[in-house]
Design an enzyme around this catalytic site. Structure first.
Site, mmCIF file in Angstrom:
data_model
loop_
_atom_site.group_PDB
_atom_site.id
_atom_site.type_symbol
_atom_site.label_atom_id
_atom_site.label_comp_id
_atom_site.label_asym_id
_atom_site.label_seq_id
_atom_site.Cartn_x
_atom_site.Cartn_y
_atom_site.Cartn_z
ATOM 1 N N LEU A 203 0.895 -1.233 -0.043
ATOM 2 C CA LEU A 203 0.147 -0.082 -0.029
ATOM 3 C C LEU A 203 0.803 1.132 0.011
ATOM 4 O O LEU A 203 1.692 1.556 0.713
ATOM 5 C CB LEU A 203 -0.830 -0.165 1.305
ATOM 6 C CG LEU A 203 -2.143 0.690 1.490
ATOM 7 C CD1 LEU A 203 -3.209 0.255 0.537
ATOM 8 C CD2 LEU A 203 -2.471 0.250 2.760
ATOM 9 N N HIS A 204 0.674 2.271 -1.047
ATOM 10 C CA HIS A 204 1.625 3.489 -0.765
ATOM 11 C C HIS A 204 1.291 4.559 -1.928
ATOM 12 O O HIS A 204 1.537 5.680 -1.900
ATOM 13 C CB HIS A 204 2.966 3.023 -1.550
ATOM 14 C CG HIS A 204 3.115 3.012 -3.004
ATOM 15 N ND1 HIS A 204 2.803 1.841 -3.696
ATOM 16 C CD2 HIS A 204 3.582 3.656 -3.643
ATOM 17 C CE1 HIS A 204 2.984 1.791 -4.973
ATOM 18 N NE2 HIS A 204 3.603 3.192 -5.062
ATOM 19 N N ARG A 205 0.054 3.999 -2.659
ATOM 20 C CA ARG A 205 -0.450 5.371 -3.666
ATOM 21 C C ARG A 205 -0.936 6.383 -2.752
ATOM 22 O O ARG A 205 -1.528 6.186 -1.685
ATOM 23 C CB ARG A 205 -1.869 4.827 -4.316
ATOM 24 C CG ARG A 205 -1.390 3.977 -5.484
ATOM 25 C CD ARG A 205 -0.509 4.587 -6.592
ATOM 26 N NE ARG A 205 -0.013 3.680 -7.289
ATOM 27 C CZ ARG A 205 0.928 3.752 -8.380
ATOM 28 N NH1 ARG A 205 1.448 4.991 -8.588
ATOM 29 N NH2 ARG A 205 1.279 2.859 -9.015
#
Ligand code: UD1
Length: 359
Positions: A203-205
């Protein structure tokens, strides 16, 4: 002939590793590497150079973190200086990061042709920083290498047809090349996962992690998985995500998850190979899951890799806890794996042949 390659973020190190491997084996040109330094933590940068055997870059711009304008403009300045000193035949950029756009702008203004690898990807919402970077970089590139026919069609619909080539995915090349080094039993031991069924989540957006609502929903959904499905959830935590979890006081949502530091390429691929399925918002990992024969839930409103969602192999999911759990249930329904969506594992050679012919 001289080509300057520009990297700066994790997925770009992986793509350049493959290209530079073939360049070093075949010597088609003098190859100069710039690292913008957009990613600088050991786990986000150095590890890829070591494990993928990449030569150290001749230039490191030390750009670091900042606002989009800070990163993009710092890359522009550093790349401009380098191009003036090196006088290459072209600048090669990858993907859709601020590093990509900064480099492409600096080159275009100096009339240095831009080669864009992974061109033609389009995805909603249009306001995503990566979408701006993709559209503008494609517009000012003279050679555009696409992973799929769909990407070339996207470019055609915007009137970009000249210099467009479908070559396949360079990430598939490196996946095949490095596969013998994926040591799944060792990684399972390392994370005490032997005999467990587990999911890998990343998860990083900005779209997910910069919004407290979206981030809470996704973490709540992930946290319910161990009790509901009897599977562990391994979450290698991107520094941006860690910072947001802290800022939004979401640490309690993390208790049910196995949080680990960001992983190197070989570790992440080995872990992926042993997982039941993947939950991710990463453009790269949704394809790498497919290469490893695993399905992925893509927690985004859209994907640049529609070939994988159109056939049902991957599933799109909103940042919503109950939708995420629903998508997990769908993963239990078997789906036929589509074949050969992203080339034959020789994208790097095709790119090199074409660039040699053009310049
Ligand atoms: C960037 C790219 C994204 C790509 C991703 C791969 C842009 C706009 N986004 O997102 O397209 O998928 O890289 O990982 O270029 N940080 C550290 N150490 C690091 C790197 C980052 O602590 O080595 C932290 C900093 O707080 C920084 C934040 O992470 O502000 C975000 O980093 P940034 O490079 O701006 O974007 P990414 O989210 O990594």
């Amino acid at each position: 002939m001289k080509i300057v390659s520009l990297v700066g973020a994790r997925p770009q190190f992986i793509k350049e590793a493959m290209l530079s491997l073939v360049v070093r084996a075949t010597h088609p040109w003098r190859h100069v590497l710039i690292n913008s330094g957009q990613h600088y933590d050991r786990a986000m940068s150095d590890v890829f150079f070591h494990e993928l055997g990449m030569p150290q870059p001749q230039y490191n711009l030390g750009v670091g973190s900042g606002t989009h304008a800070e990163i993009t403009s710092a890359v522009m300045l550093g790349v401009e200086n380098t191009l003036l000193a090196e006088k290459p035949d072209a600048l090669l950029v990858y993907g859709d990061t601020d590093t990509t756009l900064g480099g492409a702008l600096a080159a275009a203004k100096l009339n240095v042709p831009v080669i864009h690898v992974e061109a033609g990807i389009r995805m909603l919402p249009r306001e995503m920083p990566e979408e701006t970077n993709r559209v503008l970089t494609d517009r000012i590139s003279s050679q555009l290498f696409c992973c799929s026919r769909l990407a070339a069609e996207n470019l055609k619909s915007e009137g970009i047809v000249s210099g467009v080539h479908v070559c396949g995915d360079i990430m598939y090349d490196i996946f095949i090349r490095m596969r013998p080094g994926f040591n799944t039993p060792e990684v399972l031991r390392q994370f005490s996962l032997e005999g467990s069924s587990y999911i890998v989540a990343t998860l990083h957006r900005n779209y997910n992690v910069d919004s407290p609502r979206n981030l809470r929903e996704i973490l709540t959904g992930l946290a319910a998985i161990p009790a509901r499905l009897g599977k562990r959830v391994i979450l290698p935590l991107h520094p941006r995500t860690a910072k947001m979890i802290d800022d939004y006081n979401l640490a309690t949502e993390m208790r049910e998850l196995d949080i680990v530091s960001p992983l190197g390429y070989l570790e992440l691929m080995a872990l992926t190979a042993g997982a039941d399925f993947i939950i991710t918002d990463s453009g790269g990992l949704q394809k790498e899951a497919y290469y490893a024969g695993k399905r992925a839930i893509v927690v985004m409103p859209d994907t640049g890799w529609r070939e994988l969602t159109d056939c049902g192999w991957n599933i799109l999911c909103d940042p919503d806890a109950s939708q995420l759990l629903g998508a997990c249930a769908l993963m239990a329904i078997p789906c036929l794996r589509p074949e050969n969506l992203y080339g034959d594992g020789h994208a790097a050679e095709k790119i090199i042949e074409r660039v040699k012919a053009v310049f």
